[in-house]
Design an enzyme around this catalytic site. Structure first.
Site, PDB file in Angstrom:
ATOM      1  N   CYS A 170       0.830  -1.199   0.000  1.00 20.93           N
ATOM      2  CA  CYS A 170       0.000   0.000   0.000  1.00 20.93           C
ATOM      3  C   CYS A 170       0.866   1.250   0.000  1.00 20.93           C
ATOM      4  CB  CYS A 170      -0.901  -0.030   1.228  1.00 20.93           C
ATOM      5  SG  CYS A 170      -1.876   1.442   1.392  1.00 20.93           S
ATOM      6  N   ASP A 214      10.712 -15.755   5.992  1.00 24.27           N
ATOM      7  CA  ASP A 214      12.181 -15.615   6.073  1.00 24.27           C
ATOM      8  C   ASP A 214      12.751 -15.785   7.470  1.00 24.27           C
ATOM      9  OD1 ASP A 214      12.113 -15.050   3.444  1.00 24.27           O
ATOM     10  OD2 ASP A 214      12.501 -12.908   3.606  1.00 24.27           O
TER      11      ASP A 214
END
Length: 787
Positions: free
Chosen positions: A93, A170
């Site tokens: 966004c 991750d």
């Protein structure tokens, strides 16, 4: 550290959310397990009588408002536990990065009275949330000036509370041992590696696998550890100058040792010590040019983000979601925005910005070439993974190895458990590196008595990490009836130390051997036990090798069973799990599969409780969720058998729902070990071997090893946040020998969680949570912890 006032237990039923509104959003890259977190936040929120809203499409939805922010019900989050990704969507966004966008978002929240936000995302999303919180009062004043809200609203909604959960495959966020999605991503990588190994084996190929991790090498490192890769490239620890030569030497040495395949793992952000990228193509070209090996590249890409979340991620996310709601209920204008996370096996709250700053420090250290610092900042678990990998992957030349003249024997005892072979491999390789001669005992204590013992070399255990069951063979037989013969074998083979990998029988076996020390000098040697059993019933350890794999099997099966019910309406399944008298698998399986009830031995139940469960399911069938799942531990009650419960439910549910039963049986002991079990088995076993070396040095006197103190027979277990060596004699008081379980079990505290998420009224002691801790900056000599 608690103050004196904290001694009365704190119960969550005394915390009320009425009058509060909580917004939940997922932002940034998706990760498996986000849905489990969303589900837990929604249900816990509704449970404490707060209103809960979905914010669709992350911050974009918050800025756009309208139908993007909706109040949700209990059933809104049904059946999402087993779905990967995020069902409420996540978008990058741009507008939220502008003050205009945030003003719009604040307006949308205030209109609905939402002043509590639960953000599930990576460090970028969490940093954005913190900025939003800091600007909040200014934004409200601006909205009041523009006449968009009235002065009362500014007072009433004066503060915004924020709690974050880190969802990122991750595992790149400092302060959290495991982020939501990491374990599932490892599952995907390991599935691929296992599949590739069979084809590489056929063609004698070298495979270069590229895994995700732009700035963080966790996935690459742990998957290299879990599959015994020949070489790994990660951003935090670039290879030394001239790595091209050493890598090629190592690959050709492995081929010379009759190894038919090589696996090289490259993190997408891998660099050399000059900060230049090392790509998978570059590695492939190098191998082809220098060695002429048939080499293929496989880039895993988005496969790693996909698929169903693992049992670990579902439990992690469910625990975090509940913890997040507690943190929001207790937040005051003075408490900083926090993230909830796990440290070892304990839920903790940490100040959000401290974690973000530390995460940024790692990047900075890497950019400036301070790589040792980067590894240290990643935390003790990362550092430990790296050290273990270095220890196990590279065989030193015989001339470089110390010679201790000690002989160490390794054996498996009890029922097979996935991950036992990884533990044997680690023990053998660490032992050889420390200069000992390693011996493998076939078929447990029984094989030992029969003289089934042989020397085992570095190469013999190659490729063992991914194998299920027990390659050495294992038996449940205890040593007591063979003491004479085992002592003979110890003498004949001059065994100076014992490493036993196994379940409750291994623990009993060590107790018997240490009791026999008075009679036999041969047993006066250091002995250590590493817990490996699917039941997770060994005293002195929160986890045992094999339990995670079994839990995944149970969860997968429950998913399938639930799916089979989606066509037929109103069906209840009764599923029997293993575990002996230990309810770990049934209880945690129920939490991970979203079950309605779990019957376990540790929590006595009677006919009234069974009746209440049937009524609960009858009520549930009136909603849109028309199926039920009930787990039963095999020994939870000798009279309320699986058949009895099935018949009772069938009779009582007549006309409302029908029943099916399923006994999972031995499939829970089989299968390839999960990444967690490979990693845990490898690390705990390496540590046990180092302890043996230390004890051997301490007890070597006048040309022989003599150890007869209690602290020379230990069990190495994971306790809350650390790996601890505990004398087996001291564990006796903690053990219920009749039922073969520890007297106190940590996971019983999570029992109310399952009930809350299944909509039962229950009491939940939350005294453990609520302490805001600080991110520990590790001193240089800190002791690395387990996982």
């Amino acid at each position: 550290p608690r103050s004196a006032m904290d001694h009365q237990p704190k119960f969550f039923e005394n915390l009320s959310g009425s009058g509060k509104a909580i917004g939940v959003l997922t932002s940034g890259g998706d990760a498996q397990g986000m849905n489990a977190a969303v589900r837990a936040v929604v249900r816990m929120g509704i449970y404490v009588k707060a209103k809960v809203y979905f914010v669709y499409e992350g911050y974009q939805g918050m800025v756009d408002g309208g139908d993007n922010i909706v109040e949700v019900s209990w059933e809104s989050v049904s059946s999402i536990l087993q779905v990967g990704g995020t069902v409420i969507g996540s978008a990058r966004c741009k507008s939220f990065r502008t003050r205009e966008g945030r003003l719009q978002a604040a307006h949308n929240l205030v209109q609905r009275g939402i002043t509590n936000l639960c953000v599930i995302g990576g460090d970028g999303s969490l940093t954005g949330a913190n900025l939003f919180r800091e600007e909040w009062s200014g934004l409200l004043e601006e909205l009041a000036q523009k006449g968009k809200i009235d002065a009362d609203a500014v007072k009433k909604y004066a503060y915004l509370n924020i709690v974050g959960m880190v969802g990122s495959i991750d595992n790149d966020f400092c302060g959290t041992d495991m982020t939501i999605g990491t374990d599932s991503a490892l599952h995907r990588i390991i599935e691929v590696v296992d599949a590739i190994m069979t084809t590489a084996q056929s063609h004698q190929r070298t495979f270069v696998l590229e895994v995700m991790g732009r700035h963080c090498g966790y996935l690459a490192l742990v998957s290299a550890l879990a599959c015994g890769a020949d070489w790994v490239f990660i951003p935090e620890y670039p290879p030394e100058e001239g790595w091209e030569d050493s890598m090629c030497v190592k690959l050709s040495e492995n081929r010379a040792r009759k190894k038919r395949l090589n696996i090289i793992i490259v993190a997408e952000g891998a660099i050399d010590c000059h900060n230049k990228p090392i790509t998978s193509e570059k590695v492939k070209d190098l191998v082809v040019q220098r060695l002429g090996f048939d080499t293929r590249v496989t880039i895993l890409g988005h496969v790693q983000r996909g698929g169903t979340p693992s049992a670990f991620d579902r439990i992690l996310a469910s625990r975090m979601g509940v913890e997040a709601v507690l943190a929001l209920l207790e937040a005051t204008p003075a408490t900083p925005a926090c993230v909830v996370s796990l440290s070892g096996n304990q839920a903790v709250r940490l100040p959000l910005m401290e974690c973000v700053q530390m995460t940024q420090e790692v990047q900075k250290a890497m950019d400036e070439g301070r790589f040792l610092e980067a590894v240290r900042l990643r935390g003790k678990s990362f550092e430990n993974n790296l050290n273990t990998y270095k220890l196990l992957s590279h065989k030193k030349a015989d001339a470089e190895l110390p010679k201790t003249n000690f002989n160490v024997a390794v054996l498996n005892v009890g029922a097979p458990a996935a991950g036992m072979n990884a533990a044997v491999r680690a023990a053998v390789r660490v032992g050889i590196t420390e200069g000992h001669k390693m011996f493998a005992v076939i078929d447990g204590f029984e094989g030992f008595a029969r003289g089934k013992i042989k020397e085992i070399s570095w190469g013999d255990v190659g490729g063992w990490t991914g194998q299920g069951g027990s390659i050495l063979g294992t038996k449940r037989t205890l040593p007591a009836k063979y003491l004479e013969k085992i002592a003979d074998q110890m003498r004949t083979n001059n065994i100076n130390a014992l490493m036993v990998i196994g379940g409750f029988e291994a623990y009993l076996g060590l107790l018997e051997l240490s009791a026999a020390r008075e009679k036999y000098d041969e047993f006066c040697v250091p002995m250590v036990m590493v817990p490996a059993t699917v039941s997770n019933n060994v005293p002195g350890s929160d986890f045992s090798i094999g339990a995670d794999t079994a839990l995944n099997t149970i969860t997968d099966t429950c998913d399938r069973i639930k799916q089979s019910a989606s066509g037929t309406k109103r069906r209840v399944f009764i599923i029997e799990t293993m575990g002996g008298y230990c309810g770990y698998l049934a209880n945690m399986g129920a939490l991970a599969a979203g079950a309605d009830a779990a019957y376990i031995f540790e929590e006595q139940f009677d006919i009234r409780e069974l009746q209440a469960n049937v009524e609960h399911l009858t009520e549930k069938m009136k909603t849109s969720i028309q199926r039920g799942l009930v787990l039963r531990n095999e020994n939870c009650n000798e009279n309320y058998t699986t058949d009895f419960i099935y018949q009772l439910y069938s009779e009582e549910g007549k006309g409302v729902f029908d029943c099916r039963k399923n006994v999972l049986g031995h499939m829970q002991q089989g299968g390839a070990p999960s990444p967690f079990d490979r990693n845990f088995g490898t690390k705990i076993s390496a540590k046990a071997m180092q302890w043996i070396s230390k004890k051997l040095k301490e007890t070597y006197r006048k040309g022989k090893v003599f150890a007869n103190t209690e602290d020379s027979v230990c069990l190495l277990g994971m306790r809350r946040r650390n790996l601890v060596f505990q004398p087996v004699a001291e564990l006796k008081t903690e053990t219920d020998f009749v039922h073969r379980i520890p007297k106190e079990q940590w996971w019983l505290k999570l029992r109310p969680l399952m009930k809350i998420l299944a909509k039962y009224k229950t009491s939940y002691d939350v005294s453990d949570s609520g302490q805001l801790e600080h991110v520990a900056m590790l001193p240089k000599e800190a002791v690395p912890a387990a996982i």
